[in-house]
Design an enzyme around this catalytic site. Structure first.
Site, PDB file in Angstrom:
ATOM      1  N   GLN A  33       4.539   9.693  -5.466  1.00  0.00           N
ATOM      2  CA  GLN A  33       5.809  10.227  -4.956  1.00  0.00           C
ATOM      3  C   GLN A  33       7.027   9.390  -5.352  1.00  0.00           C
ATOM      4  O   GLN A  33       8.141   9.916  -5.455  1.00  0.00           O
ATOM      5  CB  GLN A  33       5.748  10.334  -3.437  1.00  0.00           C
ATOM      6  CG  GLN A  33       5.622   8.989  -2.733  1.00  0.00           C
ATOM      7  CD  GLN A  33       5.513   9.101  -1.223  1.00  0.00           C
ATOM      8  OE1 GLN A  33       5.492  10.195  -0.677  1.00  0.00           O
ATOM      9  NE2 GLN A  33       5.427   7.976  -0.540  1.00  0.00           N
ATOM     10  N   TYR A 215       0.116 -19.236   0.715  1.00  0.00           N
ATOM     11  CA  TYR A 215      -0.716 -19.559  -0.452  1.00  0.00           C
ATOM     12  C   TYR A 215       0.101 -19.399  -1.730  1.00  0.00           C
ATOM     13  O   TYR A 215       1.120 -18.697  -1.742  1.00  0.00           O
ATOM     14  CB  TYR A 215      -1.968 -18.668  -0.492  1.00  0.00           C
ATOM     15  CG  TYR A 215      -1.730 -17.197  -0.321  1.00  0.00           C
ATOM     16  CD1 TYR A 215      -1.266 -16.401  -1.361  1.00  0.00           C
ATOM     17  CD2 TYR A 215      -1.956 -16.583   0.922  1.00  0.00           C
ATOM     18  CE1 TYR A 215      -1.049 -15.045  -1.191  1.00  0.00           C
ATOM     19  CE2 TYR A 215      -1.731 -15.228   1.104  1.00  0.00           C
ATOM     20  CZ  TYR A 215      -1.280 -14.465   0.051  1.00  0.00           C
ATOM     21  OH  TYR A 215      -1.045 -13.127   0.221  1.00  0.00           O
ATOM     22  N   ASP A 305      -6.545   2.646   1.727  1.00  0.00           N
ATOM     23  CA  ASP A 305      -5.984   2.752   3.082  1.00  0.00           C
ATOM     24  C   ASP A 305      -5.996   4.181   3.614  1.00  0.00           C
ATOM     25  O   ASP A 305      -5.969   4.389   4.825  1.00  0.00           O
ATOM     26  CB  ASP A 305      -4.531   2.238   3.097  1.00  0.00           C
ATOM     27  CG  ASP A 305      -4.452   0.719   3.252  1.00  0.00           C
ATOM     28  OD1 ASP A 305      -5.497   0.058   3.131  1.00  0.00           O
ATOM     29  OD2 ASP A 305      -3.345   0.208   3.500  1.00  0.00           O
TER      30      ASP A 305
HETATM   31  C1  LIG Z   1       0.891  -8.119   5.791  1.00  0.00           C
HETATM   32  C2  LIG Z   1      -0.264  -7.598   4.941  1.00  0.00           C
HETATM   33  C3  LIG Z   1      -0.986  -8.497   4.184  1.00  0.00           C
HETATM   34  C4  LIG Z   1      -2.061  -8.037   3.404  1.00  0.00           C
HETATM   35  N1  LIG Z   1      -2.789  -8.945   2.701  1.00  0.00           N
HETATM   36  C5  LIG Z   1      -3.843  -8.522   1.968  1.00  0.00           C
HETATM   37  C6  LIG Z   1      -4.621  -9.462   1.249  1.00  0.00           C
HETATM   38  O1  LIG Z   1      -4.358 -10.671   1.267  1.00  0.00           O
HETATM   39  N2  LIG Z   1      -5.687  -8.998   0.507  1.00  0.00           N
HETATM   40  C7  LIG Z   1      -6.009  -7.662   0.466  1.00  0.00           C
HETATM   41  O2  LIG Z   1      -6.991  -7.299  -0.223  1.00  0.00           O
HETATM   42  N3  LIG Z   1      -5.282  -6.741   1.160  1.00  0.00           N
HETATM   43  C8  LIG Z   1      -4.216  -7.139   1.899  1.00  0.00           C
HETATM   44  N4  LIG Z   1      -3.483  -6.237   2.594  1.00  0.00           N
HETATM   45  C9  LIG Z   1      -3.883  -4.824   2.566  1.00  0.00           C
HETATM   46  C10 LIG Z   1      -3.386  -4.099   1.314  1.00  0.00           C
HETATM   47  O3  LIG Z   1      -2.011  -4.309   1.145  1.00  0.00           O
HETATM   48  C11 LIG Z   1      -3.635  -2.600   1.434  1.00  0.00           C
HETATM   49  O4  LIG Z   1      -4.934  -2.367   1.916  1.00  0.00           O
HETATM   50  C12 LIG Z   1      -3.481  -1.946   0.072  1.00  0.00           C
HETATM   51  O5  LIG Z   1      -2.186  -2.158  -0.441  1.00  0.00           O
HETATM   52  C13 LIG Z   1      -3.730  -0.443   0.180  1.00  0.00           C
HETATM   53  O6  LIG Z   1      -3.525   0.160  -1.046  1.00  0.00           O
HETATM   54  P1  LIG Z   1      -3.516   1.746  -1.146  1.00  0.00           P
HETATM   55  O7  LIG Z   1      -3.275   2.040  -2.583  1.00  0.00           O
HETATM   56  O8  LIG Z   1      -4.703   2.317  -0.462  1.00  0.00           O
HETATM   57  O9  LIG Z   1      -2.262   2.214  -0.285  1.00  0.00           O
HETATM   58  P2  LIG Z   1      -0.709   2.027  -0.571  1.00  0.00           P
HETATM   59  O10 LIG Z   1      -0.425   0.699  -1.171  1.00  0.00           O
HETATM   60  O11 LIG Z   1      -0.018   2.388   0.684  1.00  0.00           O
HETATM   61  O12 LIG Z   1      -0.382   3.117  -1.702  1.00  0.00           O
HETATM   62  C14 LIG Z   1      -0.302   4.487  -1.413  1.00  0.00           C
HETATM   63  C15 LIG Z   1       0.532   5.147  -2.507  1.00  0.00           C
HETATM   64  O13 LIG Z   1       0.528   6.563  -2.295  1.00  0.00           O
HETATM   65  C16 LIG Z   1       1.839   7.052  -2.462  1.00  0.00           C
HETATM   66  N5  LIG Z   1       1.941   8.280  -1.669  1.00  0.00           N
HETATM   67  C17 LIG Z   1       1.895   8.385  -0.321  1.00  0.00           C
HETATM   68  N6  LIG Z   1       2.024   9.664   0.066  1.00  0.00           N
HETATM   69  C18 LIG Z   1       2.127  10.400  -1.084  1.00  0.00           C
HETATM   70  C19 LIG Z   1       2.287  11.793  -1.338  1.00  0.00           C
HETATM   71  N7  LIG Z   1       2.354  12.712  -0.345  1.00  0.00           N
HETATM   72  N8  LIG Z   1       2.361  12.214  -2.641  1.00  0.00           N
HETATM   73  C20 LIG Z   1       2.295  11.309  -3.659  1.00  0.00           C
HETATM   74  N9  LIG Z   1       2.174   9.971  -3.460  1.00  0.00           N
HETATM   75  C21 LIG Z   1       2.076   9.527  -2.182  1.00  0.00           C
HETATM   76  C22 LIG Z   1       2.726   5.919  -1.985  1.00  0.00           C
HETATM   77  O14 LIG Z   1       4.037   6.031  -2.503  1.00  0.00           O
HETATM   78  C23 LIG Z   1       1.981   4.699  -2.497  1.00  0.00           C
HETATM   79  O15 LIG Z   1       2.366   4.360  -3.818  1.00  0.00           O
HETATM   80  C24 LIG Z   1      -2.408  -6.660   3.378  1.00  0.00           C
HETATM   81  C25 LIG Z   1      -1.653  -5.752   4.120  1.00  0.00           C
HETATM   82  C26 LIG Z   1      -0.593  -6.210   4.904  1.00  0.00           C
HETATM   83  C27 LIG Z   1       0.186  -5.201   5.718  1.00  0.00           C
END
Ligand SMILES: Cc1cc2nc3c(=O)[nH]c(=O)nc-3n(C[C@H](O)[C@H](O)[C@H](O)COP(=O)(O)OP(=O)(O)OC[C@H]3O[C@@H](n4cnc5c(N)ncnc54)[C@H](O)[C@@H]3O)c2cc1C
Length: 406
Positions: A33, A215, A305
Site C-alpha cells: 500500500q 545494541y 505479523d
Molecule cells: C519495538 C519492537 C521491537 C522489535 N524487535 C524485533 C527484533 O529485535 N527481532 C525481530 O525478529 N522482530 C522484532 N520485532 C517484530 C518485527 O518488527 C515484526 O514482527 C515484523 O516487522 C513483522 O513484519 P511483517 O512484514 O509481518 O509486518 P509489517 O512490517 O507490519 O508489514 C506489513 C506490510 O503490509 C503493508 N500493508 C498493510 N495493509 C495493507 C493493505 N491493505 N494492502 C497492501 N499492503 C498493506 C504495510 O504497509 C506493510 O508494509 C519488533 C517489534 C517491535 C514493535
C-alpha cells in the site's frame, strides 16, 4: 493474467515470501500500500534461527555487510546496574548453532530482501496498491484494491501485518490486543557514546514496569535503543490521547522518558541521554494461535505479523516471518515437478508445520514482558534464577536451532 500467488504487504514477511516463492520459479505479484518500499528507523535482533534462513537464501555476504554481531547478551538491573546474567553470543553462537546472532537496522534487512527479490524475473512489485479484500473460488483468488483494480491468482498470502485486512476476511474481524506498553525508539551514533557504552553487546536493563534494550547496528557505527514502559499515549507520554494506534512513530518527549526512568543507573541514563531523537510506538498484539486454522484456509494463508503478532520481548517477530517464508518455499520446492501446486493442500501442510512453534514464541514473548518488568518477590526470584542458572536460562536451543532443515 493469472499469477501463481499474490502477496499482500511488502514488509519483511511479504518480501521474504516473494523471495521464497519466487526462487522456485513461480510467478508472484506483491501488493504494497505504501508509495515506496521502506522501513522505520529502528533496529532488529536476529537469532541464529533467522540468520540460518538468510544464509540458506545465499544472503550471508549481504548480511555481513550491514549487520553487527555482538559478543554477548548482558542483562543488568536498571537501578543498581549490577549484572544479572550473561549469554555469550559471537563465536559461541556459531559453535553451538552454526550461525551468528546478528543485530541490524530494520531498513537494512528490508533492503537486502528487496534486492534479492528484484533479481527474480517472475516476481512483480506494485506500490500504492492498497488491498480492500478478496474473493475465493474453486480455482483461484481475486484480490481487489481500494481503487477497484483486480488481480487474479491461484493463491493468496496475507503478509499485511498486525492490522491485516486479509486476516479480518479469513478469520473474522477481531480487535487487536493493547498491551498497555509503549516503546520509545531511538538511534545514536557509536562515536557519540563512551567506549564502555559502545561495546559490541546486546544489553537488556530490567526495572519495575520497564526495560531497555540497546545494541549495535551497521557494524557498530550506530546503536539502536528501545525503552519499553507501561503507559498510554498522551497520558504522561508523547503522542495524543486516542492517537492512531497503527502508527509506529508518534512524537515522543525526552523529558517524559527521563521522568519515567527515575533513578536509573548512570550507564543507562548516559545511553538514553545520548539519543538525539525519540519516537513512540504503542505495542499491540493478538492472543497466541491455538491451531493451524489461524494460518490458512483454502487458497489463503497468513504469514508474519498478520498471523502471529508478537510482543517484542523475545526479539523474534521478523525472525518468525523469515521462518514462515522459508517453510513455505520448501513445501513448494518439494511438490512433484511437472504438476500444478495444490495450494489448499500445501497451505494446510504449511499451517500444520508452523502454527505450534509460532504460538510457543508468542506465549514466551508475552511471559518475558511480565518477567522483565517484575517488582517485589517476582523480581527477586527472577534475579536469583539468573544468578543460579546462568547462561542456561538465557540460551534457547529450541528457538535458535530452528529452521531450515528440508
Ligand atoms: C519495538 C519492537 C521491537 C522489535 N524487535 C524485533 C527484533 O529485535 N527481532 C525481530 O525478529 N522482530 C522484532 N520485532 C517484530 C518485527 O518488527 C515484526 O514482527 C515484523 O516487522 C513483522 O513484519 P511483517 O512484514 O509481518 O509486518 P509489517 O512490517 O507490519 O508489514 C506489513 C506490510 O503490509 C503493508 N500493508 C498493510 N495493509 C495493507 C493493505 N491493505 N494492502 C497492501 N499492503 C498493506 C504495510 O504497509 C506493510 O508494509 C519488533 C517489534 C517491535 C514493535
Amino acid at each position: 493474467m493469472k499469477h501463481d500467488a499474490l502477496v499482500v504487504g511488502g514488509g519483511v514477511a511479504g518480501l521474504a515470501t516473494a523471495l521464497a516463492l519466487g526462487r522456485t520459479g513461480l510467478g508472484i505479484q506483491v501488493l504494497e500500500q505504501a508509495s515506496a518500499f521502506g522501513e522505520v528507523g529502528a533496529g532488529l535482533q536476529l537469532g541464529p534461527n533467522a540468520v540460518r534462513v538468510l544464509a540458506h537464501w545465499g544472503l550471508t555476504n549481504e548480511l555481513n555487510a550491514c549487520a553487527a554481531f555482538p559478543d554477548a547478551l548482558q542483562v543488568r538491573d536498571a537501578r543498581g546496574g549490577e549484572r544479572l546474567g550473561r549469554l555469550s553470543l559471537g563465536a559461541q553462537a556459531r559453535a553451538r548453532y552454526g550461525y551468528s546472532y546478528a543485530t541490524l537496522h530494520r531498513a537494512d534487512l528490508h533492503a537486502l530482501l528487496l534486492q534479492a527479490v528484484r533479481q527474480l524475473p517472475r516476481v512483480r512489485l506494485a506500490l500504492d496498491a492498497r488491498v480492500a479484500g478478496y474473493t475465493e473460488s474453486a480455482d483461484g483468488v481475486r484480490v481487489s484494491e481500494e481503487d477497484e483494480t483486480v488481480f487474479d491468482a491461484h493463491a493468496l498470502v496475507g503478509a499485511d501485518g498486525l492490522w491485516s485486512r486479509v486476516r479480518s476476511q479469513l478469520l473474522g474481524a477481531q480487535p487487536v490486543r493493547a498491551s498497555g506498553h509503549l516503546a520509545y525508539r531511538g538511534m545514536v551514533r557509536g562515536a557519540d557514546l563512551s567506549v564502555a557504552l559502545r561495546a559490541p553487546l546486546v544489553t537488556a536493563w530490567l526495572g519495575p514496569r520497564l526495560h531497555v534494550v540497546h545494541y549495535p547496528v551497521r557494524q557498530g557505527d550506530w546503536f539502536n535503543v528501545v525503552v519499553v514502559v507501561h503507559g498510554v499515549l498522551g497520558q504522561g507520554h508523547g503522542g495524543a490521547v486516542g492517537g492512531d494506534p497503527k502508527s509506529w512513530s508518534h512524537e515522543a518527549h525526552a523529558e517524559d522518558l527521563r521522568r519515567t526512568l527515575g533513578a536509573a543507573h548512570v550507564d543507562l541514563l548516559q545511553m538514553v541521554e545520548a539519543v538525539p531523537h525519540w519516537t513512540l510506538w504503542p505495542l499491540n498484539d493478538r492472543p497466541p494461535m491455538t491451531g493451524p486454522q489461524h494460518h490458512a484456509r483454502g487458497r489463503v494463508a497468513l504469514l508474519g505479523d498478520a498471523a502471529h503478532p508478537l510482543r517484542p520481548y523475545l526479539a523474534q517477530g521478523a525472525a518468525m516471518a523469515l521462518e514462515d517464508a522459508w517453510t513455505l518455499g520448501c513445501l513448494v520446492e518439494s511438490h512433484p515437478s511437472g504438476t500444478e501446486v495444490d495450494w489448499p493442500e500445501l497451505f494446510q501442510r504449511f499451517a500444520h508445520t508452523r502454527w505450534a512453534r509460532n504460538a510457543r514464541v508468542q506465549r514466551r514473548s508475552q511471559r518475558n514482558g511480565a518477567i522483565f518488568h517484575a517488582s517485589g518477590l517476582v523480581r527477586w526470584g527472577r534475579n536469583a534464577a539468573m544468578a543460579t542458572l546462568g547462561e542456561s536460562l538465557l540460551d534457547l536451543p529450541w528457538l535458535y536451532a530452528g529452521p531450515p532443515q528440508p
